[in-house]
Scaffold this motif. Structure first.
Motif, mmCIF file in Angstrom:
data_model
loop_
_atom_site.group_PDB
_atom_site.id
_atom_site.type_symbol
_atom_site.label_atom_id
_atom_site.label_comp_id
_atom_site.label_asym_id
_atom_site.label_seq_id
_atom_site.Cartn_x
_atom_site.Cartn_y
_atom_site.Cartn_z
ATOM 1 N N GLY A 1 68.417 83.861 23.407
ATOM 2 C CA GLY A 1 68.039 84.955 22.525
ATOM 3 C C GLY A 1 66.618 85.387 22.822
ATOM 4 N N PHE A 2 66.114 86.351 22.041
ATOM 5 C CA PHE A 2 64.775 86.859 22.349
ATOM 6 C C PHE A 2 63.865 87.035 21.149
ATOM 7 C CE2 PHE A 2 67.878 90.371 22.425
ATOM 8 C CZ PHE A 2 67.417 91.168 21.398
ATOM 9 N N ARG A 3 64.379 87.037 19.949
ATOM 10 C CA ARG A 3 63.543 87.357 18.780
ATOM 11 C C ARG A 3 62.455 86.340 18.509
ATOM 12 N NH1 ARG A 3 66.783 89.019 13.603
ATOM 13 N NH2 ARG A 3 67.308 86.847 13.829
ATOM 14 N N THR A 4 62.705 85.069 18.721
ATOM 15 C CA THR A 4 61.742 84.045 18.306
ATOM 16 C C THR A 4 60.649 83.774 19.340
ATOM 17 O OG1 THR A 4 63.144 82.275 19.157
ATOM 18 C CG2 THR A 4 63.451 82.912 16.839
ATOM 19 N N PHE A 5 60.804 84.275 20.551
ATOM 20 C CA PHE A 5 59.801 84.034 21.586
ATOM 21 C C PHE A 5 58.547 84.862 21.336
ATOM 22 C CE2 PHE A 5 63.435 82.709 24.315
ATOM 23 C CZ PHE A 5 62.929 81.493 24.741
ATOM 24 N N THR A 6 57.407 84.245 21.594
ATOM 25 C CA THR A 6 56.149 84.989 21.672
ATOM 26 C C THR A 6 55.903 85.288 23.149
ATOM 27 O OG1 THR A 6 54.776 83.028 21.978
ATOM 28 C CG2 THR A 6 55.221 83.715 19.678
ATOM 29 N N LEU A 7 54.987 86.199 23.422
ATOM 30 C CA LEU A 7 54.641 86.478 24.816
ATOM 31 C C LEU A 7 54.088 85.237 25.506
ATOM 32 C CD1 LEU A 7 53.178 90.083 24.698
ATOM 33 C CD2 LEU A 7 55.222 89.309 25.903
ATOM 34 N N ALA A 8 53.279 84.466 24.786
ATOM 35 C CA ALA A 8 52.718 83.243 25.368
ATOM 36 C C ALA A 8 53.837 82.260 25.726
ATOM 37 C CB ALA A 8 51.724 82.600 24.400
ATOM 38 N N GLN A 9 54.822 82.120 24.856
ATOM 39 C CA GLN A 9 55.946 81.219 25.151
ATOM 40 C C GLN A 9 56.750 81.719 26.345
ATOM 41 O OE1 GLN A 9 57.680 81.459 21.234
ATOM 42 N NE2 GLN A 9 56.977 79.389 20.690
ATOM 43 N N LEU B 1 59.097 94.893 26.415
ATOM 44 C CA LEU B 1 59.603 93.879 27.328
ATOM 45 C C LEU B 1 61.051 93.527 26.986
ATOM 46 C CD1 LEU B 1 58.760 91.915 29.641
ATOM 47 C CD2 LEU B 1 58.169 90.286 27.847
ATOM 48 N N THR B 2 61.316 93.364 25.708
ATOM 49 C CA THR B 2 62.679 93.051 25.261
ATOM 50 C C THR B 2 63.644 94.165 25.626
ATOM 51 O OG1 THR B 2 61.870 91.687 23.439
ATOM 52 C CG2 THR B 2 64.089 92.596 23.209
ATOM 53 N N VAL B 3 63.281 95.392 25.309
ATOM 54 C CA VAL B 3 64.163 96.527 25.598
ATOM 55 C C VAL B 3 64.371 96.666 27.108
ATOM 56 C CG1 VAL B 3 64.379 99.045 25.439
ATOM 57 C CG2 VAL B 3 63.638 97.721 23.451
ATOM 58 N N ALA C 1 76.119 85.430 27.718
ATOM 59 C CA ALA C 1 75.430 85.827 26.480
ATOM 60 C C ALA C 1 75.707 84.811 25.373
ATOM 61 C CB ALA C 1 75.873 87.221 26.051
ATOM 62 N N SER C 2 74.668 84.087 24.990
ATOM 63 C CA SER C 2 74.787 83.062 23.954
ATOM 64 C C SER C 2 74.937 83.696 22.577
ATOM 65 C CB SER C 2 73.538 82.187 23.965
ATOM 66 O OG SER C 2 72.414 82.968 23.549
ATOM 67 N N PRO C 3 75.390 82.928 21.595
ATOM 68 C CA PRO C 3 75.412 83.444 20.224
ATOM 69 C C PRO C 3 74.037 83.926 19.758
ATOM 70 C CG PRO C 3 76.731 81.455 20.371
ATOM 71 C CD PRO C 3 76.022 81.605 21.702
ATOM 72 N N ALA C 4 72.975 83.231 20.181
ATOM 73 C CA ALA C 4 71.621 83.657 19.791
ATOM 74 C C ALA C 4 71.303 85.035 20.359
ATOM 75 C CB ALA C 4 70.588 82.639 20.271
ATOM 76 N N PHE C 5 71.682 85.282 21.594
ATOM 77 C CA PHE C 5 71.444 86.599 22.205
ATOM 78 C C PHE C 5 72.225 87.672 21.449
ATOM 79 C CE2 PHE C 5 72.678 89.976 25.165
ATOM 80 C CZ PHE C 5 71.427 90.415 25.586
ATOM 81 N N ARG C 6 73.457 87.382 21.138
ATOM 82 C CA ARG C 6 74.288 88.366 20.429
ATOM 83 C C ARG C 6 73.715 88.698 19.060
ATOM 84 N NH1 ARG C 6 80.326 86.317 21.961
ATOM 85 N NH2 ARG C 6 79.881 86.245 24.156
#
Length: 194
Positions: A23-31, A53-55, A97-102
C-alpha cells in the motif's frame, strides 16, 4: 533489442512494486527513501510531493500493466482467444496488488480516478474485441457496449475485493471465470460447433 533503463525508471518500478505489496498511504517520504535506498531528493525527481509521487506511481503501474496486457492479447490468434487472453492478462496484472494497495487506491481520490479511467479504457477495449469477434463471425450479434459495461462493473468488483469476499475467487481465477462466462454467452453457434 531492449534498451537500458534509467535509474529513475528502475526506481519508479521499484516504488510501484513496494506500493503493490504494502500500500502507499502510511509511508512517509523518508520511509520510502530508506526502503528504496535512495535520497528524498531522488524521490522528488519522480514527484514533487508524496501526493504527486503516489499518483505518478499508480499511473505507471497501470501503464506498465496495460502494455503487458496488450502484448499478451496481440499474441492470440482468434477473437475468442484475444478476449480470453485480455481478461486473463488483466487478472495476472492485478495479482500483485495487495489488500493494502486496494484499500489505499479506493481511499485516495486521484489514484481512484486513475483506476476508474483504466476500467473505462478496459471496457472500451473489450467492446472493440467483441465487435471484432462479431465482424469475424466468431461471436453472435450482441450489444457489445452492454457486455463491456457489465464486464467493467465486474472488474470493479474484482479489484475492490468484493468478488473475493462474495465467492472466494482470487483475481486471476475470477477473470478466468468472467472470460468463460462471457465467451459462452457471445460465441456464435457456428463458431462453437467448430
Amino acid at each position: 533489442m531492449p534498451t537500458a533503463r534509467t535509474r529513475p525508471e528502475v526506481l519508479l518500478d521499484d516504488l510501484v512494486d513496494l506500493f503493490l505489496a504494502e500500500g502507499f498511504r502510511t509511508f512517509t517520504l523518508a520511509q520510502l527513501a530508506a526502503r528504496l535506498r535512495c535520497s528524498k531528493t531522488t524521490l522528488y525527481a519522480l514527484g514533487q510531493s508524496k501526493e504527486q509521487l503516489t499518483v505518478n506511481a499508480v499511473r505507471h503501474y497501470f501503464r506498465r500493466a496495460t502494455a503487458q496486457v496488450e502484448t499478451e492479447t496481440a499474441e492470440a490468434a482468434s477473437s475468442a482467444d484475444r478476449l480470453v487472453a485480455y481478461l486473463a492478462a488483466i487478472g495476472r496484472a492485478l495479482r500483485p496488488a495487495s489488500p493494502a494497495f486496494r484499500l489505499d487506491l479506493a481511499a485516495h481520490h486521484v489514484a481512484r480516478e486513475v483506476y476508474e479511467h483504466n476500467i473505462a479504457a478496459a471496457a472500451a477495449r473489450v467492446r472493440q474485441l467483441i465487435g471484432d469477434g462479431v465482424a469475424a463471425g466468431e461471436f453472435r450479434d450482441v450489444h457489445a457496449a452492454f457486455i463491456a459495461d457489465t464486464i467493467a462493473a465486474t472488474m470493479e468488483r474484482i479489484q475492490t475485493g468484493r468478488v473475493l469476499a462474495a465467492t472466494g475467487l482470487h483475481d486471476a481465477d475470477a477473470y478466468e471465470e468472467l472470460a468463460s462466462l462471457v465467451l459462452d454467452g457471445i460465441r456464435s453457434v457456428t463458431a462453437a460447433g467448430t
